[in-house]
Structure formats: structure tokens, C-alpha cells
Write a protein that holds these residues in place. Structure first.
Motif, PDB file in Angstrom:
ATOM      1  N   VAL A 139       0.842  -1.197   0.000  1.00  0.00           N
ATOM      2  CA  VAL A 139       0.000   0.000   0.000  1.00  0.00           C
ATOM      3  C   VAL A 139       0.876   1.246   0.000  1.00  0.00           C
ATOM      4  CG1 VAL A 139      -1.703   1.322   1.321  1.00  0.00           C
ATOM      5  CG2 VAL A 139      -1.945  -1.147   1.122  1.00  0.00           C
ATOM      6  N   PHE A 143       0.890   4.119  -2.925  1.00  0.00           N
ATOM      7  CA  PHE A 143       0.646   5.545  -2.686  1.00  0.00           C
ATOM      8  C   PHE A 143       1.815   6.374  -3.222  1.00  0.00           C
ATOM      9  CE2 PHE A 143      -3.034   6.716   0.088  1.00  0.00           C
ATOM     10  CZ  PHE A 143      -3.719   5.535  -0.084  1.00  0.00           C
ATOM     11  N   THR A 154      -6.216   7.664   5.253  1.00  0.00           N
ATOM     12  CA  THR A 154      -6.395   7.133   3.898  1.00  0.00           C
ATOM     13  C   THR A 154      -5.748   5.758   3.763  1.00  0.00           C
ATOM     14  OG1 THR A 154      -4.443   8.378   3.231  1.00  0.00           O
ATOM     15  CG2 THR A 154      -6.578   9.372   2.772  1.00  0.00           C
ATOM     16  N   SER A 155      -4.394   5.737   3.699  1.00  0.00           N
ATOM     17  CA  SER A 155      -3.716   4.471   3.460  1.00  0.00           C
ATOM     18  C   SER A 155      -3.876   3.502   4.633  1.00  0.00           C
ATOM     19  CB  SER A 155      -2.242   4.724   3.163  1.00  0.00           C
ATOM     20  OG  SER A 155      -1.718   5.646   4.087  1.00  0.00           O
ATOM     21  N   GLY A 158      -7.413   2.081   4.650  1.00  0.00           N
ATOM     22  CA  GLY A 158      -7.608   1.041   3.639  1.00  0.00           C
ATOM     23  C   GLY A 158      -6.905  -0.247   4.015  1.00  0.00           C
ATOM     24  N   GLN A 230       3.619   0.768   7.971  1.00  0.00           N
ATOM     25  CA  GLN A 230       4.146   1.441   6.783  1.00  0.00           C
ATOM     26  C   GLN A 230       3.130   2.391   6.151  1.00  0.00           C
ATOM     27  OE1 GLN A 230       7.331   1.096   5.559  1.00  0.00           O
ATOM     28  NE2 GLN A 230       7.657  -0.034   7.451  1.00  0.00           N
TER      29      GLN A 230
ATOM     30  N   VAL B  19     -12.809  -1.963  -1.832  1.00  0.00           N
ATOM     31  CA  VAL B  19     -11.742  -1.930  -0.834  1.00  0.00           C
ATOM     32  C   VAL B  19     -10.663  -2.952  -1.185  1.00  0.00           C
ATOM     33  CG1 VAL B  19     -11.169  -2.319   1.579  1.00  0.00           C
ATOM     34  CG2 VAL B  19     -13.262  -1.110   0.989  1.00  0.00           C
ATOM     35  N   PRO B  22      -8.150  -1.876  -4.435  1.00  0.00           N
ATOM     36  CA  PRO B  22      -7.037  -0.947  -4.200  1.00  0.00           C
ATOM     37  C   PRO B  22      -6.162  -1.298  -2.999  1.00  0.00           C
ATOM     38  CG  PRO B  22      -9.102   0.076  -3.591  1.00  0.00           C
ATOM     39  CD  PRO B  22      -9.452  -1.213  -4.252  1.00  0.00           C
ATOM     40  N   PHE B  23      -6.695  -2.035  -2.030  1.00  0.00           N
ATOM     41  CA  PHE B  23      -5.899  -2.270  -0.822  1.00  0.00           C
ATOM     42  C   PHE B  23      -5.458  -3.714  -0.622  1.00  0.00           C
ATOM     43  CE2 PHE B  23      -8.026   1.751   0.096  1.00  0.00           C
ATOM     44  CZ  PHE B  23      -6.907   2.520   0.404  1.00  0.00           C
ATOM     45  N   LEU B  26      -4.111  -4.499  -5.832  1.00  0.00           N
ATOM     46  CA  LEU B  26      -3.101  -3.604  -6.389  1.00  0.00           C
ATOM     47  C   LEU B  26      -1.789  -3.597  -5.586  1.00  0.00           C
ATOM     48  CD1 LEU B  26      -5.151  -0.540  -7.736  1.00  0.00           C
ATOM     49  CD2 LEU B  26      -4.132  -2.442  -8.987  1.00  0.00           C
ATOM     50  N   PRO B  27      -1.850  -3.540  -4.231  1.00  0.00           N
ATOM     51  CA  PRO B  27      -0.576  -3.597  -3.492  1.00  0.00           C
ATOM     52  C   PRO B  27       0.216  -4.861  -3.805  1.00  0.00           C
ATOM     53  CG  PRO B  27      -2.320  -2.896  -2.033  1.00  0.00           C
ATOM     54  CD  PRO B  27      -2.971  -3.249  -3.317  1.00  0.00           C
ATOM     55  N   ILE B 249      13.439  -2.971   4.580  1.00  0.00           N
ATOM     56  CA  ILE B 249      12.636  -1.768   4.371  1.00  0.00           C
ATOM     57  C   ILE B 249      13.259  -0.584   5.104  1.00  0.00           C
ATOM     58  CG2 ILE B 249      10.394  -0.709   4.885  1.00  0.00           C
ATOM     59  CD1 ILE B 249      10.350  -2.597   2.571  1.00  0.00           C
TER      60      ILE B 249
END
Lengths: 290, 287
Positions: A139, A143, A154-155, A158, A230, B19, B22-23, B26-27, B249
Motif C-alpha cells: 500500500v 501511494f 487514507t492508506s 484502507g 508502513q 476496498v 485498491p488495498f 493492487l498492493p 525496508i
């Protein structure tokens, strides 16, 4: 979710066994040990959070005061606990509302088989079991790709929904599959519009299930960590604050935070259960007056 | 006018898909894409195709150690939470005769679920630490003369914390499926001369399989995806796949992390797939 139907039962004239089998005592022991292990550690930290300024992370308890609670909300080194609290509660409420509405509507779809329903079902299972941090990174990158900076409204919202919604839909799925379709048909026969059928028949009957979804949605969001890490942007939610505290703070403030979050959780459960009780009471009253 | 049934179905699930796409979808697409691209080493991703990230993942002995350690924790946690969860649920459903009491005791088991997991985990520190309660008591009783070191910041502590957090995910579904077993089936088996072991083997275990499968899905996916408990409770002594991912990360190595993530997701999906093969979860939930 547990609906146990009492069957008309033929009692045997003589009981097969007198007293309880030995397994009862063994399993009762297992159960008690489990409950003790479940609650014991938590009570230790609640107790230790009420020490005075000399207090440390381990027993024995030193004094009795509210010093560490004060410390928690006033000290800079413990981070922005108050802000974290506010954001977490707001976010959890938002997640709860969306989870309840969306999983209720999706539950309506799953009462019948439709073309492609398995795709939706396994997509949901996938979303449920996907490692939280991986999803959060995805995610975050998404973004970044679209040039939107991540924010907890938002992120993070979701990312949390992708975890609370499958839970919610699975519960609605279980609840609705035990819903007697004839009530709905009766409403339709009596001339109710589809909207009236949903609002006046299905929703009231499914209220306990809906409350269960709400409770799940709230707790899962309020306590969510890996997906939010994150995606929350520059402002932290409470679990992220707690996480940074566990790495930096070595004082009973940490335990005080545990006590406070537990109290908040219990207030929320209390409100939910109180609401159910109130609805049930009103319903029986209405039934009595009619 | 009646709309076709599948259209109505898709209409109802459209908010859910709005939901999940996109969450979740797509990720995952982004991560898969990032895993075959080159990184510039400063958090940026360059549009050049490469398989180097995967070669690095499979070529490193570290990867296998990480998976070995993570799967070890997963199996240990799964076994303990399944055994404890099964017997606790069995006790509540079949041994507590008063139904109200059974539901009350069930709620007692679920209450801690509503409190913070992180807090529940750190609550072991005052117990298991070097100067913790367990060591104090054992020393006080004269059973040991110096504190046991393995209790905290060890693999032992990691498993304790996992089982403490996750057994509830076993108890709830198993309790649910056991509560739906018709008690008359058990009585009939007793009348037909079955032993209590036979009842366990031929009735209770098969009929609560769906609950066990559902609980296993939660436990396996949570432990495989965890990095927090391992990090805190092992005191840095052990790592997990996701903990290593998190390290990547933090130093902005997105493509290698993405390749690692894809492999992990595949492994988790494989494990969940194996569990799903044992039971038709969809039919069982609707039952």
C-alpha cells in the motif's frame, strides 16, 4: 454465532454413569491452568503500573501511586500517547462503521450463489491471510507511485479494512446462512419493498451478528500494528506508540499504558453489550404492547 | 424487471471489491512488479527488469535459516494452541452441563482478546525475567539456586507469547463447531456400545474438523506474518522472515524486500491451501 437448538430429548430412564468421569477433573485442571495463564500476566502488569516513583519493571511492588499514569500523559520521552489514543479511537470507529455496512451488504450477496462468487471468496481469504507488513509495504509503494503521501485516514484506513472486512464478511456469512428466508418472503408477500424488507426485517433480526462484526472491527483496528506500520504516514496510532515505547521506555509507564488501554477496551465492550441489552429490552417491550 | 442473479450479487459485493482491489490486489501487483525491478539503493525503484532479487533470495543461506526458524515457531505454536484450544473447547461443550455456565466460561476465555496484544506480550516480562516472579518463586522454594536464563528473551518466550495470544483463535471456531454437534449422536453411539475413545475418534474429531481448520488458518497466517513478537520476546536472538523484510525496508531496499515478500506470500498461501484442502471451508461456515 453459536446457535444451539434444544431438541426434544428422550431421557434415558437410568443414567449410565454415576458421578463424573476422571477426564472431567483432568480437563477442569487444564481449563483452570489456561485461564490462570491467560489472566495472570496481565494482572501482574496492572498491579505494577500502580507503583510509586521508585517502581521498576519487576516485582516486588514498590509503593502505591498514580505516578506512572501521570508520567505517561505528560512526559515527552513516552511519545505522543494522547494523540495516538485519539487517532486510534477515531480510526477504529471509522473502520467499524465501514466494516459493518460493507460486510452487511456483501453478506446479502453471499446468501445466493452467483457467477464468480468463489473469486470474491478466495480474494477475501487471501486478503485475510496476507502477511500484514507485506500488505502495508504494498500500500505504501502504491501511494508513493501515485504521488500521494500516506496518512492514517487514507492508506492506514484502507490497509486495516483489507483485514477487518474479510473477518466481518465471514461472520455475516455464517450469521446470514442461518437466517430463515421465509421471513423475508413473508415480508415481500405482505407488500414490503426490497428496502423495507432489509431495513425492517433483516437488520433487526441480525442485530446480534451485526454487533459482533462491530466489536471485531473495532478491536482488530484498535490493536492493528503490522498493516499500519508502513501506512500511517507521519502521525502514529496507539499500537505504533506502544511499539516505540517497548523499544525505548523501560519504566512502569509502559504498564500504565497497558492498564489504560485495557480500561478503554472494557468501556467499549460495555457500551456494545449495553446497546444489545437495551435493544432487546425495547423489543420485548414493543412485543408486549402490541 | 428482474436483474440477472449474478449481476445482483456483484452489485452487493461491489463495496467490498472497492476496498479489496485498491488495498489488496493492487498492493500485491505493486510488490510483484517491484520484485523484478532494480533498486537504486536510496529507496527508489528503477524501471529495469532483473531477476537478481530472486537469485539473491534463493542463493542466500540466510533465507533458509529464516524460513526454518519461522516455520519452527509456526509449527510449535500451531501444535500447542491446537491441543490447548481443542481440550478447552471440548471441556466447555461436553463437560460443563449447565449451558449458561459454559457460555460464561467461554466469554472468560475471549475477554483478553479485546485488549492490546502488545501489552499482553510484554506482560510476560515481570513473570519470566531474570528477576521475575517465576525465578523468584523457584529460588524461594530452593528448587534452583541461580535464575533460569532461558525463560525470557529466548525461543521459549517467543512460543509462550504466541500461544498466549493465539489460542483464542483456536478456541472460538472449535467451540462453535463442537456446539453444533447433536448430542443425540453421542448418546446413540454410547447406546450402540462405543467406547469413549471411539466417540472421540469417530464423532467429535471429524465433526469439529472445520473449526480446527479455521483456527489453524488464523494461527498459521498470523505467526508466519509476525515480526513483532519474535523481535521483542527473543531479545534479538531469533529472527523471522518478516523481521528480515522489515530490516530491508528500514534501509530502503525495496526490490529485495519485495522479492522476499513474494516468496513469503507464496509459502503462506501454500500452507493455507493445504489446510483448505482438508475441509470445504465455505460450506462449513454456512452450515
Amino acid at each position: 454465532m453459536t446457535t444451539t437448538v434444544e431438541h426434544p430429548h428422550r431421557r434415558r430412564p437410568t443414567r449410565r454413569r454415576e458421578g463424573r468421569p476422571w477426564t472431567f477433573y483432568v480437563l477442569a485442571g487444564v481449563f483452570i491452568a489456561y485461564v490462570l495463564a491467560l489472566y495472570g500476566p496481565m494482572f501482574c502488569i496492572y498491579l505494577l503500573s500502580f507503583q510509586d516513583i521508585r517502581g521498576g519493571l519487576v516485582f516486588p511492588m514498590k509503593g502505591f501511586s498514580l505516578h506512572w499514569f501521570n508520567d505517561l500523559f505528560t512526559q515527552v520521552r513516552t511519545g505522543d500517547v494522547k494523540g495516538g489514543f485519539q487517532r486510534s479511537i477515531q480510526l477504529a470507529l471509522l473502520v467499524t462503521v465501514i466494516t459493518v455496512v460493507v460486510s452487511f451488504i456483501a453478506g446479502l450477496a453471499f446468501r445466493r450463489r452467483f457467477r464468480g462468487d468463489s473469486i470474491v471468496f478466495y480474494l477475501m481469504i487471501g486478503s485475510l491471510v496476507a502477511p500484514g507488513l507485506v500488505l502495508g509495504i504494498g500500500v505504501g509503494l502504491l501511494f508513493q507511485y501515485f504521488g500521494v503521501s500516506p496518512h492514517w485516514t487514507t492508506s492506514a484506513l484502507g490497509a486495516q479494512l483489507s483485514w477487518t472486512l474479510p473477518f466481518g464478511v465471514l461472520i455475516m456469512f455464517a450469521v446470514m446462512s442461518r437466517f430463515d428466508r421465509s421471513w423475508e418472503e413473508a415480508a415481500r408477500d405482505l407488500g414490503a419493498t426490497p428496502w423495507q424488507t432489509i431495513w425492517l426485517v433483516i437488520v433487526p433480526i441480525l442485530t446480534p451478528g451485526i454487533v459482533a462484526v462491530a466489536l471485531f472491527g473495532f478491536t482488530l483496528s484498535y490493536d492493528e500494528f503490522a498493516r499500519t506500520l508502513q501506512t500511517s504516514g507521519s502521525l502514529n496510532t496507539l499500537p505504533l506508540e506502544i511499539w516505540s515505547m517497548t523499544l525505548n521506555v523501560t519504566s512502569p509507564s509502559l504498564y500504565a499504558l497497558g492498564t489504560v488501554t485495557t480500561i478503554v477496551s472494557f468501556v467499549i465492550i460495555g457500551i456494545c453489550l449495553g446497546t444489545i441489552a437495551l435493544i432487546q429490552k425495547r423489543r420485548t417491550q414493543r412485543a408486549a404492547t402490541h | 424487471m428482474r436483474l440477472p442473479r449474478s449481476l445482483v450479487g456483484w452489485f452487493y459485493v461491489s463495496p467490498l471489491m472497492l476496498v479489496l482491489i485498491p488495498f489488496f490486489v493492487l498492493p500485491m501487483v505493486v510488490i510483484i512488479t517491484a520484485s523484478v525491478l532494480e533498486g537504486d539503493g536510496f529507496g527508489g525503484i528503477m524501471p529495469f527488469f532483473t531477476t537478481q532479487n530472486y537469485i539473491d533470495v534463493f542463493g542466500s543461506g540466510l533465507t533458509f535459516n529464516l524460513y526454518f526458524s519461522t516455520i519452527k515457531f509456526t509449527i510449535l505454536t500451531w501444535v500447542f494452541s491446537l491441543i490447548i484450544g481443542f481440550w478447552v473447547a471440548y471441556f466447555l461443550v461436553f463437560h460443563v452441563k449447565n449451558q449458561l455456565l459454559a457460555i460464561g466460561l467461554f466469554l472468560v476465555c475471549t475477554v483478553p482478546f479485546w485488549t492490546s496484544n502488545i501489552i499482553r506480550m510484554i506482560s510476560w516480562i515481570p513473570l519470566l525475567g531474570k528477576e521475575g516472579l517465576v525465578n523468584m518463586i523457584l529460588q524461594g522454594l530452593g528448587i534452583i539456586d541461580k535464575p533460569l536464563e532461558f525463560l525470557l528473551f529466548s525461543d521459549f518466550a517467543v512460543v509462550v507469547a504466541y500461544v498466549h495470544q493465539l489460542t483464542i483463535f483456536m478456541i472460538v471456531p472449535i467451540f462453535n463447531s463442537m456446539a453444533r454437534i447433536d448430542k443425540r449422536v453421542v448418546e446413540a453411539a454410547l447406546d450402540a456400545g462405543a467406547s469413549r475413545f471411539d466417540i472421540m475418534r469417530y464423532i467429535i474429531v471429524p465433526l469439529s474438523k472445520s473449526g480446527m481448520a479455521l483456527g489453524s488458518i488464523f494461527v498459521v497466517s498470523i505467526v508466519m506474518g509476525d515480526f513483532f513478537v519474535v523481535r521483542v520476546m527473543s531479545g534479538g536472538g531469533s529472527a523471522s522472515v518478516v523481521a528480515a523484510l522489515y530490516e530491508d525496508i528500514s534501509v530502503l531496499q525495496y526490490p529485495p524486500a519485495a522479492a522476499n515478500a513474494v516468496v513469503l506470500v507464496l509459502v503462506v498461501m501454500l500452507m493455507i491451501g493445504l489446510i483448505l484442502r482438508t475441509v470445504d471451508i465455505r460450506r462449513e461456515i454456512a452450515r
